[in-house]
Design a protein around this motif. Structure first.
Motif, mmCIF file in Angstrom:
data_model
loop_
_atom_site.group_PDB
_atom_site.id
_atom_site.type_symbol
_atom_site.label_atom_id
_atom_site.label_comp_id
_atom_site.label_asym_id
_atom_site.label_seq_id
_atom_site.Cartn_x
_atom_site.Cartn_y
_atom_site.Cartn_z
ATOM 1 N N ASP A 164 -44.109 -78.004 38.930
ATOM 2 C CA ASP A 164 -44.129 -78.979 39.999
ATOM 3 C C ASP A 164 -44.334 -80.268 39.626
ATOM 4 O O ASP A 164 -44.536 -81.171 40.537
ATOM 5 C CB ASP A 164 -45.416 -78.419 40.882
ATOM 6 C CG ASP A 164 -46.763 -79.045 40.230
ATOM 7 O OD1 ASP A 164 -46.863 -78.740 39.210
ATOM 8 O OD2 ASP A 164 -47.435 -79.567 41.057
ATOM 9 N N SER A 165 -43.990 -80.656 38.505
ATOM 10 C CA SER A 165 -44.091 -81.940 38.425
ATOM 11 C C SER A 165 -42.595 -82.407 37.233
ATOM 12 O O SER A 165 -42.138 -81.733 36.655
ATOM 13 C CB SER A 165 -45.379 -82.374 37.520
ATOM 14 O OG SER A 165 -45.247 -81.945 35.987
ATOM 15 N N PRO A 166 -42.284 -83.935 37.430
ATOM 16 C CA PRO A 166 -41.348 -84.192 36.520
ATOM 17 C C PRO A 166 -41.454 -83.912 35.014
ATOM 18 O O PRO A 166 -40.387 -83.585 34.340
ATOM 19 C CB PRO A 166 -41.263 -85.698 36.767
ATOM 20 C CG PRO A 166 -41.860 -86.009 38.110
ATOM 21 C CD PRO A 166 -42.921 -84.989 38.204
ATOM 22 N N TRP A 184 -43.664 -76.910 46.800
ATOM 23 C CA TRP A 184 -45.015 -76.769 47.430
ATOM 24 C C TRP A 184 -46.158 -76.974 46.582
ATOM 25 O O TRP A 184 -47.250 -77.296 46.906
ATOM 26 C CB TRP A 184 -45.393 -75.028 47.757
ATOM 27 C CG TRP A 184 -45.330 -74.415 46.334
ATOM 28 C CD1 TRP A 184 -46.553 -74.192 45.452
ATOM 29 C CD2 TRP A 184 -44.614 -73.641 45.678
ATOM 30 N NE1 TRP A 184 -46.532 -73.511 44.488
ATOM 31 C CE2 TRP A 184 -45.351 -73.168 44.392
ATOM 32 C CE3 TRP A 184 -43.110 -73.473 45.721
ATOM 33 C CZ2 TRP A 184 -44.318 -72.377 43.426
ATOM 34 C CZ3 TRP A 184 -42.472 -72.730 44.836
ATOM 35 C CH2 TRP A 184 -43.047 -71.917 43.616
ATOM 36 N N GLY A 185 -45.745 -77.463 45.265
ATOM 37 C CA GLY A 185 -46.772 -77.998 44.294
ATOM 38 C C GLY A 185 -47.282 -79.565 44.819
ATOM 39 O O GLY A 185 -47.166 -79.929 45.986
ATOM 40 N N TYR A 186 -47.972 -80.059 43.877
ATOM 41 C CA TYR A 186 -48.523 -81.557 43.966
ATOM 42 C C TYR A 186 -47.662 -82.797 44.098
ATOM 43 O O TYR A 186 -47.787 -83.601 44.482
ATOM 44 C CB TYR A 186 -49.728 -81.732 42.915
ATOM 45 C CG TYR A 186 -50.770 -80.670 42.825
ATOM 46 C CD1 TYR A 186 -51.118 -79.979 43.985
ATOM 47 C CD2 TYR A 186 -51.419 -80.449 41.696
ATOM 48 C CE1 TYR A 186 -51.877 -78.878 43.979
ATOM 49 C CE2 TYR A 186 -52.430 -79.469 41.588
ATOM 50 C CZ TYR A 186 -52.756 -78.813 42.762
ATOM 51 O OH TYR A 186 -53.895 -77.769 42.751
ATOM 52 N N THR A 187 -46.323 -82.550 43.440
ATOM 53 C CA THR A 187 -45.394 -83.593 43.318
ATOM 54 C C THR A 187 -44.866 -83.685 44.872
ATOM 55 O O THR A 187 -44.354 -84.558 45.400
ATOM 56 C CB THR A 187 -44.565 -83.488 42.402
ATOM 57 O OG1 THR A 187 -45.003 -83.562 41.301
ATOM 58 C CG2 THR A 187 -43.403 -84.576 42.573
ATOM 59 N N GLY A 188 -44.706 -82.409 45.445
ATOM 60 C CA GLY A 188 -43.913 -82.471 46.675
ATOM 61 C C GLY A 188 -42.496 -82.660 46.850
ATOM 62 O O GLY A 188 -41.615 -82.436 45.881
ATOM 63 N N PRO A 189 -42.009 -83.000 48.094
ATOM 64 C CA PRO A 189 -40.320 -83.153 47.867
ATOM 65 C C PRO A 189 -39.910 -84.105 47.041
ATOM 66 O O PRO A 189 -38.470 -84.206 46.757
ATOM 67 C CB PRO A 189 -40.146 -83.785 49.419
ATOM 68 C CG PRO A 189 -41.670 -83.424 50.276
ATOM 69 C CD PRO A 189 -42.730 -83.299 49.228
ATOM 70 N N ALA A 190 -40.538 -85.143 46.406
ATOM 71 C CA ALA A 190 -40.061 -86.065 45.684
ATOM 72 C C ALA A 190 -39.786 -85.385 44.226
ATOM 73 O O ALA A 190 -38.912 -86.086 43.371
ATOM 74 C CB ALA A 190 -41.137 -87.349 45.085
ATOM 75 N N LEU A 191 -40.221 -84.070 44.078
ATOM 76 C CA LEU A 191 -39.690 -83.305 42.804
ATOM 77 C C LEU A 191 -38.146 -83.221 42.628
ATOM 78 O O LEU A 191 -37.805 -83.197 41.509
ATOM 79 C CB LEU A 191 -40.378 -81.898 43.101
ATOM 80 C CG LEU A 191 -40.240 -80.940 41.637
ATOM 81 C CD1 LEU A 191 -40.991 -81.649 40.340
ATOM 82 C CD2 LEU A 191 -40.835 -79.550 41.743
#
Length: 217
Positions: A164-166, A184-191
């Motif tokens: 969920d992260s870069p 759905w994780g902590y980065t959200g749509p920006a992923l």
């Protein structure tokens, strides 16, 4: 028939386990105990989900690494993790993958020893391998992913990594495996801007995405 087994590797926090509130509670508890005053979530930085817990503690004024990585932190997190739970659908997804003959592993920034006692057994029982902090160079290096695959006996071309992260996406790329971005994780749509091979918006979509990337197990 496939010439080799397949594997789906997962990041843990923000992908299988919703530990966001637990980590916040542990950080606030440790900072309050050490500095002798109460803290609330409004005093945490806006990008707290992208920071390590020691960085959050330092933001509040706790810079002692023995506190941030030692017994005080472990005790506070252990208590707070009682409020952590698998994301909806996690157990069903892991059960479906296992039933299809897919190997399941975790590559996380948490120490492997912590995963063994802190993570709900309803999900941890499906992990054939866990690579944690200290086992390999951390993400965004691909070393942890490659170590997990080596232990599973699965080649990179027959595996994918869900994160969920870069840094998760970068680690998958460095290891030569396709990535599934967990929106759905902590980065959200920006992923999406980090370039996952596939972006999915629900954990329950992971098995289908893995089959499209890897074919049958």
């Amino acid at each position: 028939m496939s010439s080799s087994p397949t594997a789906v590797l997962f990041d843990l926090d923000g992908v299988l386990l919703d530990s966001r509130r637990a980590v916040r509670q542990a950080v606030l508890g440790v900072a309050g105990a050490v500095l002798g005053k109460p803290f609330d979530e409004g005093e945490l930085p806006a990008d707290l989900d992208h920071l390590r817990h020691d960085e959050l503690l330092a933001h509040l004024g706790v810079v002692d690494q023995e506190i941030a990585f030692g017994t005080p932190w472990e005790l506070a997190l252990g208590v707070a993790m009682r409020n952590a739970s698998p994301f909806p659908g996690a157990v069903e997804v892991l059960r479906d993958l296992a039933a299809a003959g897919t190997e399941i592993g975790v590559v996380t920034m948490q120490p492997r020893s912590r995963v063994a006692w802190m993570i709900p057994q309803e999900i941890s029982s499906y992990f054939s391998v866990v690579v944690g902090w200290g086992d390999a160079e951390p993400k965004p290096s691909g070393a942890g992913i490659l170590l997990a695959l080596d232990r599973l006996g699965v080649p990179p071309g027959r595996a994918c990594f869900v994160g969920d992260s870069p840094s998760d996406i970068a680690a998958a790329s460095a290891a030569g495996v396709p990535s599934i971005g967990a929106a759905w994780g902590y980065t959200g749509p920006a992923l999406e801007s980090s370039g996952p091979t596939v972006l999915v918006h629900a954990l329950t979509h992971v098995p289908d995405a893995a089959r499209r990337l890897l074919g049958p197990a």
